[in-house]
Design a protein around this motif. Structure first.
Motif, PDB file in Angstrom:
ATOM      1  N   ARG A 364      40.287 -26.551 -45.322  1.00 24.04           N
ATOM      2  CA  ARG A 364      41.095 -26.011 -46.505  1.00 24.04           C
ATOM      3  C   ARG A 364      40.815 -27.352 -47.554  1.00 24.04           C
ATOM      4  O   ARG A 364      40.625 -26.475 -48.687  1.00 24.04           O
ATOM      5  CB  ARG A 364      43.083 -26.272 -45.698  1.00 24.04           C
ATOM      6  N   LYS A 365      40.638 -27.877 -47.357  1.00 22.92           N
ATOM      7  CA  LYS A 365      40.342 -29.529 -47.936  1.00 22.92           C
ATOM      8  C   LYS A 365      39.548 -29.177 -49.064  1.00 22.92           C
ATOM      9  O   LYS A 365      38.962 -29.357 -49.867  1.00 22.92           O
ATOM     10  CB  LYS A 365      40.659 -31.024 -47.130  1.00 22.92           C
ATOM     11  N   ARG A 366      38.099 -29.213 -47.800  1.00 29.97           N
ATOM     12  CA  ARG A 366      36.572 -29.022 -48.162  1.00 29.97           C
ATOM     13  C   ARG A 366      36.751 -28.037 -49.819  1.00 29.97           C
ATOM     14  O   ARG A 366      35.736 -27.614 -50.329  1.00 29.97           O
ATOM     15  CB  ARG A 366      35.795 -28.804 -47.396  1.00 29.97           C
ATOM     16  N   ARG A 369      38.116 -28.997 -52.640  1.00 29.92           N
ATOM     17  CA  ARG A 369      37.527 -29.491 -53.245  1.00 29.92           C
ATOM     18  C   ARG A 369      36.256 -28.663 -54.213  1.00 29.92           C
ATOM     19  O   ARG A 369      35.897 -28.840 -54.873  1.00 29.92           O
ATOM     20  CB  ARG A 369      36.987 -30.666 -52.059  1.00 29.92           C
ATOM     21  N   GLU A 423      45.872 -30.999 -42.063  1.00 35.27           N
ATOM     22  CA  GLU A 423      45.403 -32.135 -42.414  1.00 35.27           C
ATOM     23  C   GLU A 423      45.330 -34.021 -42.589  1.00 35.27           C
ATOM     24  O   GLU A 423      44.178 -34.061 -42.492  1.00 35.27           O
ATOM     25  CB  GLU A 423      45.375 -31.900 -44.437  1.00 35.27           C
TER      26      GLU A 423
END
Length: 450
Positions: A364-366, A369, A423
């Motif tokens: 999710r984070k990548r 981003r 996360e």
């Protein structure tokens, strides 16, 4: 016109208005102002070069150049909006807002070097400001098709070297001995390829034959000139044809040595397929009047070199992230020795390359981003380009195309956290080992993959 004797400076061909298709309504009003003012001041002045050639074949020139017997200083005396430029060729630029009319004084060939004409030991012309007559000026131009003059006093086309017939027959022919002319200015070899591609002309056999043997002379051409020539060749709507002619004339290794080597050693042909698709896309965007950027263009042209350098570093056991940055730096540095690629284009080009491995990351984070990265759209377009030659990238392409169309909340629900259920859990899940993908890990051969 095929039965007409070839004109000479002593016996030029004068084509009257009734026998050619050039009309003043197709000529820039500012160019006409320059022509008439020079004529009214007692000077001889003609429209010359590519504009005359293009008007004869029904084209729409963007630039209008004027040749005259007035010196640069005399031209400046007639036009307050004039500036003199150049050392190699002294020229006058008459400025009308965003349009510049380039005015050159008739030049002559000189038997010996003097203060106004200089060549190096190899015959390359360093400076040429020996002024002469219109007849002498015609003989010292590069191609017959570019040595035609439109005279404002009687609206005739004047031909001193056979250019009118060559334009009608769509032949690109050098004036004088081809070997000598290429040695004077090696960039003429690139101009031959570019003009043939742009105009759909055939390069005359005697003009094409010496090019493979003399292609090495381009190594001595100013890198800034080669960059400008590349922009004209690849960003004006005839990029694919130009590339194919560079290959045919064996000029590609002289212009892009590392990419040419990578393409030659890439057994699958995927790298060449990708480059050609990039050039087709560029041509289409030009036709549709959409913007094109040198950064993306050079990212495609130098991608084969980057893949090859990355494969070498990975075989040496260099850390993947370090290998990617080092490969990008090396390719950029080596290519800059041949073509002066400004940093405002080379830096985004490298970013496009270095973002490619991040399209394989689905946490999710990548994902969010990468979607927020200012270079994301260009990098995604590049992924789409790579997928056109590498079907194994279809899954990545489909995911990221879909990700762009989803609302952030919907996309977040679909994506897995970074690792181990949260996360910020701090635990990393060991991923299943997979075979490296093309352009990422060990490549199938020395030339890499798309």
């Amino acid at each position: 016109m095929t039965d007409t004797p070839t004109p000479t400076p002593a016996q030029p061909l004068l084509v009257p208005r009734a026998e050619h298709g050039i009309s003043r309504k197709d000529i820039s009003p500012n160019a006409l102002r320059v022509l008439y003012r020079l004529r009214d001041a007692g000077f001889q002045a003609c429209l010359v070069g590519g504009a005359v050639r293009d008007l004869l074949i029904g084209g729409h020139p963007k630039d209008f150049d004027v040749a005259t017997d007035a010196t640069p200083e005399q031209i400046r005396g007639l036009f307050r909006n004039c500036r003199l430029i150049g050392r190699r060729f002294r020229l006058a630029h008459v400025v009308f807002g965003r349009e510049i009319i380039e005015v050159a004084t008739f030049r002559a060939n000189s038997a010996a070097d003097d203060d106004d004409r200089e060549t190096d030991d190899g015959g390359r012309l360093l400076r040429d400001n020996v002024y002469g007559t219109i007849e002498e000026d015609a003989v010292r131009r590069d191609f017959t098709a570019n040595a035609l003059y439109y005279a404002i006093e009687d609206f005739s086309v004047r031909d001193y070297v056979g250019g009118f017939r060559d334009v009608r027959e769509r032949v690109l022919r050098l004036i004088g001995d081809p070997v000598q002319r290429y040695r004077e200015d090696p960039v003429r070899m690139l101009r031959a390829a570019r003009l043939a591609a742009k105009l759909d002309f055939r390069i005359a056999d005697d003009a094409a034959a010496p090019i493979p043997e003399l292609s090495h002379l381009l190594a001595g051409a100013p890198p800034a000139r080669l960059f400008d020539e590349c922009l004209k060749m690849f960003m004006a709507g005839h990029a694919e044809k130009s590339f194919l002619l560079l290959e045919q004339l064996r000029l590609l290794p002289a212009l892009f040595p590392e990419s040419a080597r990578a393409i030659a050693t890439n057994r699958s042909g995927a790298l060449r397929t990708m480059v050609l698709q990039a050039l087709r896309n560029t041509d289409r965007r030009v036709r549709e009047d959409k913007p094109v950027t040198p950064a993306f263009l050079f990212a495609a042209l130098l991608w084969p070199a980057y893949c090859r350098e990355l494969a070498v570093l990975q075989k040496q056991g260099v850390d993947p992230l370090a290998a990617q940055q080092r490969a990008a730096d090396r390719v950029t540095l080596h290519q800059a020795q041949r073509i002066a690629l400004p940093r405002r284009f080379s830096l985004p080009m490298q970013e496009i390359w270095l973002l490619q491995p991040r399209f394989q990351q689905r946490t999710r984070k990548r994902v969010f981003r990468l979607l927020a990265h200012p270079r994301f759209r260009a990098a995604f377009d590049f992924l789409e380009l790579r997928a056109s030659a590498a079907p194994e990238l279809a899954e990545d392409l489909a995911f990221w195309r879909d990700a762009q169309s989803q609302a952030p909340e919907q996309l977040a629900e679909r994506l897995a956290p970074a690792a181990g259920g949260g996360e910020g859990s701090g635990r990393r899940r060991r991923g299943r080992r997979r075979k490296p993908r093309a352009g990422e890990g060990a490549l199938e051969d020395e030339g890499g993959e798309a």
